[in-house]
Design a protein around this motif. Structure first.
Motif, PDB file in Angstrom:
ATOM      1  N   ALA A  83     -22.517  -7.900   8.251  1.00 39.96           N
ATOM      2  CA  ALA A  83     -22.549  -9.355   8.109  1.00 39.96           C
ATOM      3  C   ALA A  83     -23.289  -9.706   6.826  1.00 39.96           C
ATOM      4  N   VAL A  84     -22.734 -10.643   6.092  1.00 43.81           N
ATOM      5  CA  VAL A  84     -23.402 -11.199   4.915  1.00 43.81           C
ATOM      6  C   VAL A  84     -23.559 -12.683   5.198  1.00 43.81           C
ATOM      7  N   VAL A  85     -24.797 -13.128   5.192  1.00 48.98           N
ATOM      8  CA  VAL A  85     -25.072 -14.527   5.535  1.00 48.98           C
ATOM      9  C   VAL A  85     -25.742 -15.220   4.359  1.00 48.98           C
ATOM     10  N   THR A  86     -25.510 -16.523   4.258  1.00 46.98           N
ATOM     11  CA  THR A  86     -26.190 -17.300   3.230  1.00 46.98           C
ATOM     12  C   THR A  86     -27.181 -18.234   3.904  1.00 46.98           C
ATOM     13  N   VAL A  87     -28.256 -18.474   3.182  1.00 48.47           N
ATOM     14  CA  VAL A  87     -29.302 -19.387   3.637  1.00 48.47           C
ATOM     15  C   VAL A  87     -29.623 -20.324   2.478  1.00 48.47           C
ATOM     16  N   SER A  88     -30.419 -21.332   2.741  1.00 48.84           N
ATOM     17  CA  SER A  88     -30.807 -22.259   1.676  1.00 48.84           C
ATOM     18  C   SER A  88     -31.668 -21.521   0.650  1.00 48.84           C
ATOM     19  N   PRO A  89     -31.737 -22.033  -0.577  1.00 48.48           N
ATOM     20  CA  PRO A  89     -32.595 -21.409  -1.587  1.00 48.48           C
ATOM     21  C   PRO A  89     -34.060 -21.295  -1.117  1.00 48.48           C
ATOM     22  N   GLU A  90     -34.543 -22.302  -0.388  1.00 50.33           N
ATOM     23  CA  GLU A  90     -35.928 -22.259   0.113  1.00 50.33           C
ATOM     24  C   GLU A  90     -36.109 -21.115   1.105  1.00 50.33           C
ATOM     25  N   ASP A  91     -35.156 -20.947   2.038  1.00 54.26           N
ATOM     26  CA  ASP A  91     -35.246 -19.857   3.018  1.00 54.26           C
ATOM     27  C   ASP A  91     -35.078 -18.498   2.341  1.00 54.26           C
ATOM     28  N   PHE A  92     -34.220 -18.427   1.318  1.00 50.78           N
ATOM     29  CA  PHE A  92     -34.041 -17.175   0.587  1.00 50.78           C
ATOM     30  C   PHE A  92     -35.359 -16.774  -0.073  1.00 50.78           C
ATOM     31  N   ARG A  93     -36.025 -17.749  -0.712  1.00 53.19           N
ATOM     32  CA  ARG A  93     -37.334 -17.481  -1.335  1.00 53.19           C
ATOM     33  C   ARG A  93     -38.354 -17.051  -0.288  1.00 53.19           C
ATOM     34  N   ARG A  94     -38.328 -17.715   0.860  1.00 54.09           N
ATOM     35  CA  ARG A  94     -39.271 -17.396   1.937  1.00 54.09           C
ATOM     36  C   ARG A  94     -39.087 -15.949   2.407  1.00 54.09           C
ATOM     37  N   VAL A  95     -37.839 -15.520   2.600  1.00 52.16           N
ATOM     38  CA  VAL A  95     -37.567 -14.142   3.017  1.00 52.16           C
ATOM     39  C   VAL A  95     -37.985 -13.166   1.917  1.00 52.16           C
ATOM     40  N   TYR A 136     -26.930  -8.480   5.344  1.00 49.99           N
ATOM     41  CA  TYR A 136     -27.436  -8.838   4.032  1.00 49.99           C
ATOM     42  C   TYR A 136     -27.515 -10.357   3.935  1.00 49.99           C
ATOM     43  N   ILE A 137     -28.512 -10.819   3.209  1.00 48.08           N
ATOM     44  CA  ILE A 137     -28.732 -12.246   2.997  1.00 48.08           C
ATOM     45  C   ILE A 137     -28.503 -12.512   1.515  1.00 48.08           C
ATOM     46  N   CYS A 138     -27.784 -13.566   1.204  1.00 53.66           N
ATOM     47  CA  CYS A 138     -27.573 -13.925  -0.197  1.00 53.66           C
ATOM     48  C   CYS A 138     -27.545 -15.443  -0.314  1.00 53.66           C
ATOM     49  N   LEU A 139     -27.460 -15.913  -1.535  1.00 55.53           N
ATOM     50  CA  LEU A 139     -27.444 -17.358  -1.760  1.00 55.53           C
ATOM     51  C   LEU A 139     -26.047 -17.956  -1.685  1.00 55.53           C
ATOM     52  N   LYS A 140     -25.024 -17.182  -2.091  1.00 51.20           N
ATOM     53  CA  LYS A 140     -23.670 -17.711  -1.992  1.00 51.20           C
ATOM     54  C   LYS A 140     -22.668 -16.581  -1.860  1.00 51.20           C
ATOM     55  N   LEU A 141     -21.587 -16.900  -1.199  1.00 45.33           N
ATOM     56  CA  LEU A 141     -20.493 -15.957  -0.994  1.00 45.33           C
ATOM     57  C   LEU A 141     -19.426 -16.197  -2.051  1.00 45.33           C
ATOM     58  N   PRO A 142     -18.722 -15.149  -2.479  1.00 45.70           N
ATOM     59  CA  PRO A 142     -17.642 -15.358  -3.452  1.00 45.70           C
ATOM     60  C   PRO A 142     -16.496 -16.124  -2.804  1.00 45.70           C
ATOM     61  N   ARG A 143     -16.062 -17.183  -3.457  1.00 46.57           N
ATOM     62  CA  ARG A 143     -15.003 -18.032  -2.899  1.00 46.57           C
ATOM     63  C   ARG A 143     -13.889 -18.221  -3.923  1.00 46.57           C
ATOM     64  N   ASN A 144     -12.699 -18.504  -3.414  1.00 46.26           N
ATOM     65  CA  ASN A 144     -11.591 -18.804  -4.312  1.00 46.26           C
ATOM     66  C   ASN A 144     -11.566 -20.304  -4.602  1.00 46.26           C
ATOM     67  N   SER A 145     -10.573 -20.765  -5.340  1.00 50.02           N
ATOM     68  CA  SER A 145     -10.531 -22.171  -5.754  1.00 50.02           C
ATOM     69  C   SER A 145     -10.355 -23.138  -4.581  1.00 50.02           C
ATOM     70  N   SER A 146      -9.870 -22.647  -3.444  1.00 52.28           N
ATOM     71  CA  SER A 146      -9.734 -23.530  -2.283  1.00 52.28           C
ATOM     72  C   SER A 146     -10.933 -23.434  -1.336  1.00 52.28           C
ATOM     73  N   GLY A 147     -11.947 -22.670  -1.737  1.00 55.49           N
ATOM     74  CA  GLY A 147     -13.181 -22.604  -0.955  1.00 55.49           C
ATOM     75  C   GLY A 147     -13.236 -21.505   0.085  1.00 55.49           C
ATOM     76  N   LYS A 148     -12.190 -20.680   0.182  1.00 53.57           N
ATOM     77  CA  LYS A 148     -12.193 -19.587   1.157  1.00 53.57           C
ATOM     78  C   LYS A 148     -12.974 -18.403   0.608  1.00 53.57           C
ATOM     79  N   VAL A 149     -13.697 -17.715   1.505  1.00 48.67           N
ATOM     80  CA  VAL A 149     -14.453 -16.525   1.112  1.00 48.67           C
ATOM     81  C   VAL A 149     -13.468 -15.428   0.723  1.00 48.67           C
ATOM     82  N   VAL A 150     -13.708 -14.808  -0.424  1.00 45.75           N
ATOM     83  CA  VAL A 150     -12.879 -13.695  -0.885  1.00 45.75           C
ATOM     84  C   VAL A 150     -13.565 -12.413  -0.406  1.00 45.75           C
ATOM     85  N   LYS A 151     -13.125 -11.935   0.750  1.00 49.54           N
ATOM     86  CA  LYS A 151     -13.810 -10.820   1.407  1.00 49.54           C
ATOM     87  C   LYS A 151     -13.700  -9.512   0.632  1.00 49.54           C
ATOM     88  N   GLN A 152     -12.587  -9.281  -0.045  1.00 45.36           N
ATOM     89  CA  GLN A 152     -12.469  -8.047  -0.826  1.00 45.36           C
ATOM     90  C   GLN A 152     -13.514  -8.013  -1.941  1.00 45.36           C
TER      91      GLN A 152
END
Length: 174
Positions: A83-95, A136-152
């Motif tokens: 699982a790859v999850v995103t959190v707010s920048p504040e929570d990312f800094r906190r972790v 894994y925790i990150c700030l943003k997931l890779p997305r295509n132009s329509s906003g869908k996560v590009v899992k590959q």
């Protein structure tokens, strides 16, 4: 002509409900094969999206902004659920601060959050083999132009990160 004869295999998964309605339940490419079992990434993602760290935990108030689940190669299981999850920048800094990580890391791992998420998934009725083995925790997931996560693309980024992190661990043991 019967309806089934006109269907095209587009890689979508679904089922026909009691009322005869067709329900979309994910993509065939999002099925992770782990230890002889099939895990629908969509099912795990749905439960992760509603997680909020409980009061009393060191991560109290942390909410997930988004979640993506992918299969990573595993010698024993074939694939493992990640699982790859995103959190707010504040929570990312906190972790990051909790772990003593400085700079701008692409990914973080937090064993406390992983434990809390496993408890959340268990209480949501998700079978244990479907629980992410890695998180894994990150700030943003890779997305295509329509906003869908590009899992590959996400999977490649995670695999690259794991190789680099593995080399660092090996060097620190020498």
């Amino acid at each position: 002509m019967p309806i089934l004869a006109a269907l095209i295999d587009a890689g979508d998964l679904g089922y026909i409900g009691a009322g005869g309605n067709l329900f979309f339940s994910g993509r065939l490419s999002d099925v992770i094969k782990t230890g002889g079992e099939n895990v629908n990434a969509f099912e795990v993602e749905d439960l992760l999206r509603v997680f909020e760290a409980p009061q009393g935990s060191s991560l109290a108030g942390l909410r997930l902004c988004a979640a993506a689940v992918v299969g990573l190669p595993d010698l024993r299981l074939g694939e493992q659920v990640c699982a790859v999850v995103t959190v707010s920048p504040e929570d990312f800094r906190r972790v990051a601060e909790r772990q003593g990580v400085s700079g701008d890391p692409e990914f973080l791992h937090d064993s406390e959050l992983h434990r809390l998420l496993r408890n959340h998934l268990r209480s949501g009725g998700l079978a244990g083999f479907k629980h992410p083995k890695t998180l894994y925790i990150c700030l943003k997931l890779p997305r295509n132009s329509s906003g869908k996560v590009v899992k590959q693309r996400l999977k490649k980024r995670v695999e690259s990160f794991r190789k680099i992190a593995g080399r660092r661990r090996m060097r620190s043991k020498l």
